[in-house]
Motif scaffolding. Structure first.
Motif, PDB file in Angstrom:
ATOM      1  N   ALA A  86      50.216  46.546  20.122  1.00  0.00           N
ATOM      2  CA  ALA A  86      49.010  46.736  19.307  1.00  0.00           C
ATOM      3  C   ALA A  86      48.287  48.026  19.686  1.00  0.00           C
ATOM      4  CB  ALA A  86      48.073  45.537  19.468  1.00  0.00           C
ATOM      5  N   ILE A  87      48.182  48.279  20.987  1.00  0.00           N
ATOM      6  CA  ILE A  87      47.522  49.506  21.454  1.00  0.00           C
ATOM      7  C   ILE A  87      48.300  50.737  21.007  1.00  0.00           C
ATOM      8  CG2 ILE A  87      46.874  50.838  23.508  1.00  0.00           C
ATOM      9  CD1 ILE A  87      46.375  48.105  24.912  1.00  0.00           C
ATOM     10  N   GLY A  88      49.622  50.674  21.114  1.00  0.00           N
ATOM     11  CA  GLY A  88      50.461  51.797  20.677  1.00  0.00           C
ATOM     12  C   GLY A  88      50.287  52.084  19.197  1.00  0.00           C
ATOM     13  N   THR A  89      50.149  51.040  18.392  1.00  0.00           N
ATOM     14  CA  THR A  89      49.941  51.206  16.956  1.00  0.00           C
ATOM     15  C   THR A  89      48.627  51.908  16.663  1.00  0.00           C
ATOM     16  OG1 THR A  89      51.247  49.229  16.436  1.00  0.00           O
ATOM     17  CG2 THR A  89      49.677  49.968  14.767  1.00  0.00           C
ATOM     18  N   ILE A  90      47.580  51.519  17.362  1.00  0.00           N
ATOM     19  CA  ILE A  90      46.263  52.130  17.143  1.00  0.00           C
ATOM     20  C   ILE A  90      46.284  53.614  17.500  1.00  0.00           C
ATOM     21  CG2 ILE A  90      43.892  52.222  18.025  1.00  0.00           C
ATOM     22  CD1 ILE A  90      43.954  49.209  18.179  1.00  0.00           C
ATOM     23  N   ILE A  91      46.857  53.933  18.644  1.00  0.00           N
ATOM     24  CA  ILE A  91      46.912  55.332  19.078  1.00  0.00           C
ATOM     25  C   ILE A  91      47.697  56.172  18.073  1.00  0.00           C
ATOM     26  CG2 ILE A  91      47.765  56.894  20.867  1.00  0.00           C
ATOM     27  CD1 ILE A  91      47.203  54.629  22.898  1.00  0.00           C
ATOM     28  N   ALA A  92      48.808  55.626  17.590  1.00  0.00           N
ATOM     29  CA  ALA A  92      49.643  56.353  16.617  1.00  0.00           C
ATOM     30  C   ALA A  92      48.893  56.583  15.313  1.00  0.00           C
ATOM     31  CB  ALA A  92      50.924  55.574  16.356  1.00  0.00           C
ATOM     32  N   GLU A  93      48.271  55.532  14.784  1.00  0.00           N
ATOM     33  CA  GLU A  93      47.548  55.647  13.509  1.00  0.00           C
ATOM     34  C   GLU A  93      46.384  56.632  13.626  1.00  0.00           C
ATOM     35  OE1 GLU A  93      48.481  54.455  10.775  1.00  0.00           O
ATOM     36  OE2 GLU A  93      49.562  52.570  11.056  1.00  0.00           O
ATOM     37  N   LEU A  94      45.673  56.584  14.742  1.00  0.00           N
ATOM     38  CA  LEU A  94      44.536  57.490  14.942  1.00  0.00           C
ATOM     39  C   LEU A  94      45.002  58.938  15.026  1.00  0.00           C
ATOM     40  CD1 LEU A  94      41.484  57.650  15.340  1.00  0.00           C
ATOM     41  CD2 LEU A  94      41.855  57.372  17.806  1.00  0.00           C
ATOM     42  N   THR A  95      46.118  59.162  15.687  1.00  0.00           N
ATOM     43  CA  THR A  95      46.679  60.513  15.773  1.00  0.00           C
ATOM     44  C   THR A  95      47.001  61.052  14.383  1.00  0.00           C
ATOM     45  OG1 THR A  95      47.668  60.022  17.935  1.00  0.00           O
ATOM     46  CG2 THR A  95      48.549  61.906  16.719  1.00  0.00           C
ATOM     47  N   GLY A  96      47.633  60.216  13.556  1.00  0.00           N
ATOM     48  CA  GLY A  96      47.968  60.631  12.199  1.00  0.00           C
ATOM     49  C   GLY A  96      46.746  60.999  11.383  1.00  0.00           C
ATOM     50  N   VAL A  97      45.672  60.223  11.522  1.00  0.00           N
ATOM     51  CA  VAL A  97      44.431  60.494  10.780  1.00  0.00           C
ATOM     52  C   VAL A  97      43.829  61.830  11.191  1.00  0.00           C
ATOM     53  CG1 VAL A  97      42.023  59.775  10.509  1.00  0.00           C
ATOM     54  CG2 VAL A  97      43.847  58.106  10.262  1.00  0.00           C
ATOM     55  N   ILE A  98      43.792  62.097  12.486  1.00  0.00           N
ATOM     56  CA  ILE A  98      43.210  63.353  12.982  1.00  0.00           C
ATOM     57  C   ILE A  98      43.961  64.562  12.425  1.00  0.00           C
ATOM     58  CG2 ILE A  98      42.830  64.759  15.052  1.00  0.00           C
ATOM     59  CD1 ILE A  98      42.337  62.107  16.571  1.00  0.00           C
ATOM     60  N   ILE A  99      45.286  64.473  12.398  1.00  0.00           N
ATOM     61  CA  ILE A  99      46.094  65.588  11.869  1.00  0.00           C
ATOM     62  C   ILE A  99      45.871  65.750  10.371  1.00  0.00           C
ATOM     63  CG2 ILE A  99      48.437  66.459  11.537  1.00  0.00           C
ATOM     64  CD1 ILE A  99      49.215  64.908  14.098  1.00  0.00           C
ATOM     65  N   MET A 100      45.810  64.631   9.641  1.00  0.00           N
ATOM     66  CA  MET A 100      45.583  64.700   8.193  1.00  0.00           C
ATOM     67  C   MET A 100      44.200  65.236   7.855  1.00  0.00           C
ATOM     68  SD  MET A 100      47.490  61.490   6.343  1.00  0.00           S
ATOM     69  CE  MET A 100      47.546  60.308   7.659  1.00  0.00           C
ATOM     70  N   LEU A 101      43.231  64.936   8.692  1.00  0.00           N
ATOM     71  CA  LEU A 101      41.881  65.482   8.483  1.00  0.00           C
ATOM     72  C   LEU A 101      41.905  67.007   8.501  1.00  0.00           C
ATOM     73  CD1 LEU A 101      39.620  63.123  10.639  1.00  0.00           C
ATOM     74  CD2 LEU A 101      39.457  63.489   8.167  1.00  0.00           C
TER      75      LEU A 101
END
Length: 487
Positions: free
Chosen positions: A387-402
């Motif tokens: 679950a923690i790995g999923t959150i870190i991955a999703e947050l990373t993707g959002v930052i790059i897309m921003l």
């Protein structure tokens, strides 16, 4: 081609979501208690494997097909040509996929005891690829999709209660799961004849090559997303079926909420694409703003409510055997907001503008980070590590897309302080829900009271703050009441 209004399409989409929610509320408690963590874990593990094969055989066509269909939906010859070209690609990749599946189940030792289940669930590969679901989404035929959805859900529900009686019925459950997710696509194949004209298509005029570059680009993104949607389940499966079950139950519930969060966006994607093609910037911005507000409106209170009520939700939906899933659900709840924003940036901003390569960059990097954190954390923290790995991955993707979306975000109210209305209202709602929880009532009663009273409080605060979507909704309801009274 006559296209339904956004309002009607959205209502039909929401209807499907509510019916789907009702379906899961009934089936999850039943299947978790009847099958248990071991049998359920086997099905979820195989489902993750088949999902990868489906992903590889479909390439990026499901997403690419929606956009391309939306662009040429009013031209019968062009849409017929598109269906034939993409259909040929899907037939070839499906055959290749089954060849690889044969070698997989023959030589991969870890799945030798799951051969029959894999073969049963592999039928989903065919059903997914021959269904042309992307075509119906591209032409915005929500009426047909909704009718088909209701028929399949009713049939699935009947079969589930008739056939699933004890843990040994997990093979039957695997077959029912295929029917639920993709079996209805046979109807799509039959019904598509109403929208295309094969007589107008000549083989020499087909141009299959032109699709390769965009579908491979989109496939790379889809593959990356799938990695951190399925890889955690496969890695947990190597440690034990029960860990897969502990993770899959809260993950399913969270993903259900995510479907609701992205409901308006999925309806708007073809419309936004069509607006950009016709240079209708005014409506494009209107739809984008509404999509963002809707995501915030649903995601923020959902995160707050689930964090507070995780234990009640798990005990009601899965029972005492899944107590280990409570903390997992608390951790995963954060992705409701994160993925909502990621969906907005990827499929409402980058993708309609033809900038899918930036979306691919974002999710590919996120997938790599997800793999690293899963490798480090799953052996130690099991389902919570996933679950923690999923959150870190999703947050990373959002930052790059921003970063890649910054040019377009300036044109809308993405960074506006008005958006804090949702957070403020959510916090007030959370206080009320926490007070209800402290009353120590029955878990089901606690959930019902929290959802009903919490929702009322949340929307009252939004009305006081004059939030746009809520106010517009009230105006629509008021107008309908006045119309009925005038009659």
């Amino acid at each position: 081609m006559k296209i339904k209004s956004i309002k009607i399409n959205f209502i039909l989409n929401i209807l499907r979501l509510f019916l789907g929610t009702f379906f899961l509320i009934i089936t999850i408690p039943y299947t978790t208690r009847i099958l248990g963590s071991e049998a359920l874990g086997k099905v979820e593990y195989v489902n993750s494997i088949i999902t990868y094969f489906t992903l590889f055989t479909a390439l990026g066509i499901p997403s690419y097909g929606i956009r391309e269909t939306a662009r040429i939906r009013d031209n019968e010859r062009e849409r017929s040509k598109l269906v034939v070209e993409l259909g040929i690609i899907l037939i070839i990749t499906t055959i290749i996929g089954y060849i690889f599946l044969y070698f997989f189940i023959t030589y991969f030792k870890n799945v030798q005891n799951l051969k029959i289940l894999i073969l049963i669930m592999s039928t989903g590969i065919i059903f997914n690829n021959i269904g042309f679901e992307w075509f119906y989404q591209g032409i915005e035929n929500q009426v047909y999709i909704t009718i088909r959805f209701i028929i399949v859900k009713i049939l699935t529900l009947i079969l589930l209660f008739l056939l699933i009686k004890d843990p040994s019925d997990y093979l039957k459950y695997g077959a029912i799961l295929v029917l639920m997710t993709s079996g209805s696509n046979i109807l799509n194949l039959y019904n598509i004849r109403s929208y295309i004209n094969l007589k107008s298509i000549k083989l020499k005029n087909l141009d299959i090559k032109k699709h390769f570059k965009p579908i491979v680009t989109i496939f790379a993104a889809t593959l990356s997303v799938s990695i951190y949607l399925q890889l955690d389940t496969i890695m947990l499966g190597n440690l034990g079926d029960k860990f897969v079950a502990y993770y899959s139950v809260p993950n399913k519930l969270i993903r259900l909420v995510l479907v609701i969060v992205t409901a308006l966006g999925s309806v708007l994607l073809p419309r936004i694409t069509n607006c950009l093609r016709n240079n209708d910037i005014e409506n494009y911005k209107k739809y984008i703003d509404y999509s963002l507000k809707y995501i915030l409106l649903i995601s923020i209170p959902s995160v707050i409510g689930i964090v507070i009520l995780s234990n009640n939700i798990i005990l009601v939906m899965a029972g005492n055997e899944f107590i280990e899933s409570i903390m997992t659900m608390k951790i995963l709840s954060v992705i409701i907001f994160i993925v909502g924003i990621a969906y907005f940036l990827g499929f409402q901003i980058l993708y309609p503008h033809g900038l899918e390569k930036y979306y691919t960059y974002s999710v590919t990097i996120a997938a790599a980070i997800n793999f690293v954190f899963n490798y480090l954390m799953i052996p130690k923290y099991y389902q919570n590590g996933a679950a923690i790995g999923t959150i870190i991955a999703e947050l990373t993707g959002v930052i790059i897309m921003l970063y890649f979306s910054k040019k377009y975000l300036k044109e809308i109210e993405f960074y506006s302080l008005k958006n804090l209305k949702y957070l403020f209202s959510g916090i007030i709602m959370g206080i009320i829900v926490y007070i209800i929880k402290t009353l120590k009532l029955d878990n089901l009663i606690t959930l019902l009271l929290s959802v009903s009273i919490g929702s009322i409080v949340y929307f009252i605060i939004l009305i006081i703050l004059k939030e746009e979507i809520t106010i517009n909704g009230l105006v629509i309801i008021k107008n309908k009441i006045y119309k009925k009274e005038s009659k």
